[in-house]
Design a protein around this motif. Structure first.
Motif, mmCIF file in Angstrom:
data_model
loop_
_atom_site.group_PDB
_atom_site.id
_atom_site.type_symbol
_atom_site.label_atom_id
_atom_site.label_comp_id
_atom_site.label_asym_id
_atom_site.label_seq_id
_atom_site.Cartn_x
_atom_site.Cartn_y
_atom_site.Cartn_z
ATOM 1 N N LYS A 1 13.486 16.053 -8.250
ATOM 2 C CA LYS A 1 13.616 17.324 -8.959
ATOM 3 C C LYS A 1 14.295 17.072 -10.294
ATOM 4 C CE LYS A 1 12.394 19.734 -5.270
ATOM 5 N NZ LYS A 1 11.185 20.488 -5.205
ATOM 6 N N ALA A 2 14.133 17.983 -11.221
ATOM 7 C CA ALA A 2 14.840 17.919 -12.496
ATOM 8 C C ALA A 2 16.211 18.577 -12.317
ATOM 9 C CB ALA A 2 14.051 18.634 -13.578
ATOM 10 N N GLY B 1 8.948 17.600 -9.747
ATOM 11 C CA GLY B 1 9.486 16.301 -10.135
ATOM 12 C C GLY B 1 8.570 15.487 -11.021
ATOM 13 N N CYS B 2 7.815 16.142 -11.887
ATOM 14 C CA CYS B 2 6.941 15.411 -12.822
ATOM 15 C C CYS B 2 7.749 14.838 -13.985
ATOM 16 C CB CYS B 2 5.828 16.310 -13.341
ATOM 17 S SG CYS B 2 6.383 17.607 -14.478
ATOM 18 N N VAL C 1 18.297 16.765 -19.839
ATOM 19 C CA VAL C 1 17.638 17.002 -18.553
ATOM 20 C C VAL C 1 17.447 15.639 -17.904
ATOM 21 C CG1 VAL C 1 15.668 18.046 -17.373
ATOM 22 C CG2 VAL C 1 16.423 18.976 -19.568
ATOM 23 N N SER C 2 17.764 15.549 -16.618
ATOM 24 C CA SER C 2 17.662 14.261 -15.936
ATOM 25 C C SER C 2 17.123 14.456 -14.523
ATOM 26 C CB SER C 2 19.031 13.583 -15.892
ATOM 27 O OG SER C 2 19.963 14.413 -15.231
ATOM 28 N N PRO C 3 16.656 13.377 -13.897
ATOM 29 C CA PRO C 3 16.249 13.469 -12.491
ATOM 30 C C PRO C 3 17.476 13.765 -11.623
ATOM 31 C CG PRO C 3 15.302 11.518 -13.514
ATOM 32 C CD PRO C 3 16.314 12.075 -14.476
ATOM 33 N N VAL D 1 11.374 14.152 -20.412
ATOM 34 C CA VAL D 1 10.788 13.499 -21.576
ATOM 35 C C VAL D 1 10.844 14.404 -22.804
ATOM 36 C CG1 VAL D 1 8.651 12.522 -22.513
ATOM 37 C CG2 VAL D 1 9.280 12.087 -20.140
ATOM 38 N N ALA D 2 10.655 15.709 -22.603
ATOM 39 C CA ALA D 2 10.558 16.651 -23.721
ATOM 40 C C ALA D 2 11.894 16.996 -24.368
ATOM 41 C CB ALA D 2 9.883 17.939 -23.253
ATOM 42 N N CYS D 3 12.991 16.885 -23.634
ATOM 43 C CA CYS D 3 14.293 17.295 -24.183
ATOM 44 C C CYS D 3 14.755 16.317 -25.258
ATOM 45 C CB CYS D 3 15.343 17.378 -23.077
ATOM 46 S SG CYS D 3 16.979 17.827 -23.714
#
Length: 162
Positions: free
Chosen positions: A115-116, A94-95, A107-109, A100-102
């Motif tokens: 978790k992603a 869950g970092c 991609v979301s929490p 952030v990179a997408c």
């Protein structure tokens, strides 16, 4: 290997958001619309973006060289041999570096867990739920090559010197 992906056809999208609802139901523990929305934690991995008269469904592109996989510090975000980019939740810490990179925001929490979460192309179905639910065929599940070669060619305007 030709990878099947979900492609939005912008001009067909009417912004009804049925793809969002279908995705949330498919990925819920209940698989029932009423239970999903009244007792569950519905989360859709597709989002309909609306800007005036233009709308389209935004979902994971399952990139050939995914930034989310590169950014993942544990290897939880992984590109499978069939081209799908998936999250191994058991090793996700869950970092949210993948979030952030997408560049697509796909991609979301995960709701209710650190978790992603992202589109998994509904591996237990022949067609992803979002594609099957779309009443206007604004989502296509195909390979890039097949999609490109199946689109009608536009007629070119004749060049007139004058």
């Amino acid at each position: 290997m030709r990878i099947r992906r979900v492609y939005p056809i912008e001009e067909n999208c009417m912004g009804c958001r049925l793809c969002e609802v279908a995705c949330a139901i498919e990925h819920s523990q209940f698989k029932d619309p009423l239970l999903t929305f009244f007792q569950g934690r519905p989360q859709s991995f597709t989002t309909v973006e609306v800007d005036g008269p233009v709308s389209f469904s935004l979902n994971c592109r399952h990139c050939d060289e995914p930034y989310c996989v590169e950014a993942c510090i544990t290897g939880a975000m992984h590109k499978e041999h069939d081209g799908r980019v998936i999250v191994y939740e058991d090793i996700c810490v869950g970092c949210y570096m993948c979030v952030v990179a997408c560049p697509w925001g796909a991609v979301s929490p995960k709701e209710g867990a650190k978790k992603a979460a992202k589109c998994d192309l509904c591996p237990d179905r022949e067609l992803p739920a979002c594609v099957q639910a779309c009443p206007n065929r604004a989502l296509v599940f195909d390979t890039t090559e097949e999609l490109i070669f199946s689109l009608p060619e536009e007629e070119e305007e004749p060049f007139v010197e004058g």
